[in-house]
Design a protein around this motif. Structure first.
Motif, PDB file in Angstrom:
ATOM      1  N   LYS A   3      -2.645 -38.988  68.599  1.00 36.72           N
ATOM      2  CA  LYS A   3      -2.461 -38.134  67.751  1.00 36.72           C
ATOM      3  C   LYS A   3      -1.150 -37.727  67.066  1.00 36.72           C
ATOM      4  O   LYS A   3      -0.815 -36.890  66.075  1.00 36.72           O
ATOM      5  N   LYS A   5       2.174 -37.294  64.918  1.00 35.46           N
ATOM      6  CA  LYS A   5       2.398 -37.879  63.502  1.00 35.46           C
ATOM      7  C   LYS A   5       3.956 -37.667  63.146  1.00 35.46           C
ATOM      8  O   LYS A   5       4.165 -38.029  62.059  1.00 35.46           O
ATOM      9  N   GLU A 182       1.835 -32.476  67.966  1.00 35.19           N
ATOM     10  CA  GLU A 182       1.613 -33.947  67.034  1.00 35.19           C
ATOM     11  C   GLU A 182       2.865 -34.606  66.970  1.00 35.19           C
ATOM     12  O   GLU A 182       3.074 -35.309  66.254  1.00 35.19           O
TER      13      GLU A 182
END
Length: 238
Positions: A3, A5, A182
């Motif tokens: 997950k 980013k 993230e």
């Protein structure tokens, strides 16, 4: 880690370091300071001089432009000079050293692994800088043609906070439009890594020295943060 980013980096000692090996000995320092005299002074006295100058600069919490930065570093080197009168630094020489620190974008050199990893990571992740530094750091990134890879560059003196203050990390997250879980953060300071962990960002303590890396790796067992020896090590975690 699927997950993730965004990747946030500290700057100094993570992506780059001073070309002279010392943050406040500028590239042209020896043009204005007699090296023989400097090296004849006890190292402990020189350390005290830099510490006194550090005390001053660390009280300047908001430095938003290079013009203000220059004024502050003129005062920094005045404090340094007052502690080492044997250097006989004139006002003109002090001004020239301060100008070299602020306006010389070649004062820092990027590590090879940083120059390799930054473009590679930018293809998959949003990248950000979270650094305790001054406005002139931006010129270093521009000079090395890497500014383009970063969606956020947070500099402590510009926002009036320094790591491990949560404002540093949270501002970067907002600019990149990602949540704490993230993102990952890399720093060469454990204190700063723990600051990132406190806001929910997985952190990586970068220890480029092999011996120190081994010792810190042992200390990190069971802890939230991880210890890495180079930016290449990130590949096995991302």
């Amino acid at each position: 880690m699927s997950k993730i980013k965004a990747v946030l980096f500290d700057s100094g000692r993570v992506l780059n370091g001073p070309v002279t090996g010392h943050w406040f000995i500028t590239p042209n320092f020896w043009d204005y300071v007699d090296k023989a005299v400097f090296e004849s002074i006890e190292s402990s006295k020189i350390q005290v001089a830099f510490r006194e100058a550090d005390k001053y600069i660390n009280t300047q919490k908001l430095i938003t432009t290079k013009e203000i930065e220059l004024e502050c570093f003129i005062k920094f080197y005045e404090v340094f000079s007052n502690s080492l009168p044997e250097l006989n630094l004139t006002k003109d020489k002090i001004n020239l050293i301060a100008n070299d620190l602020v306006y010389n974008p070649e004062k820092y050199v990027f590590y090879d692994d940083a120059l390799e990893m930054i473009p590679e990571l930018s293809k998959q992740y949003k990248l950000g800088i979270v650094s305790d530094a001054w406005p002139s750091l931006l010129d270093v990134y521009d000079k090395n043609n890497v500014t383009q890879y970063f969606g956020s560059i947070i500099i402590s003196s510009i926002i009036g906070a320094s790591k491990p203050d949560s404002k540093m990390y949270v501002t970067a997250l907002k600019e990149l439009d990602v949540s704490p879980d993230e993102a990952v953060f890399i720093d060469d300071s454990l204190k700063n890594c723990l600051g990132a962990e406190a806001v929910g960002i997985q952190s990586y303590w970068l220890c480029r020295d092999k011996k120190q890396y081994t010792l810190n790796k042992i200390k990190s067992i069971g802890k939230k943060y991880k210890v890495i020896n180079s930016l290449d090590d990130l590949k096995k975690y991302l």
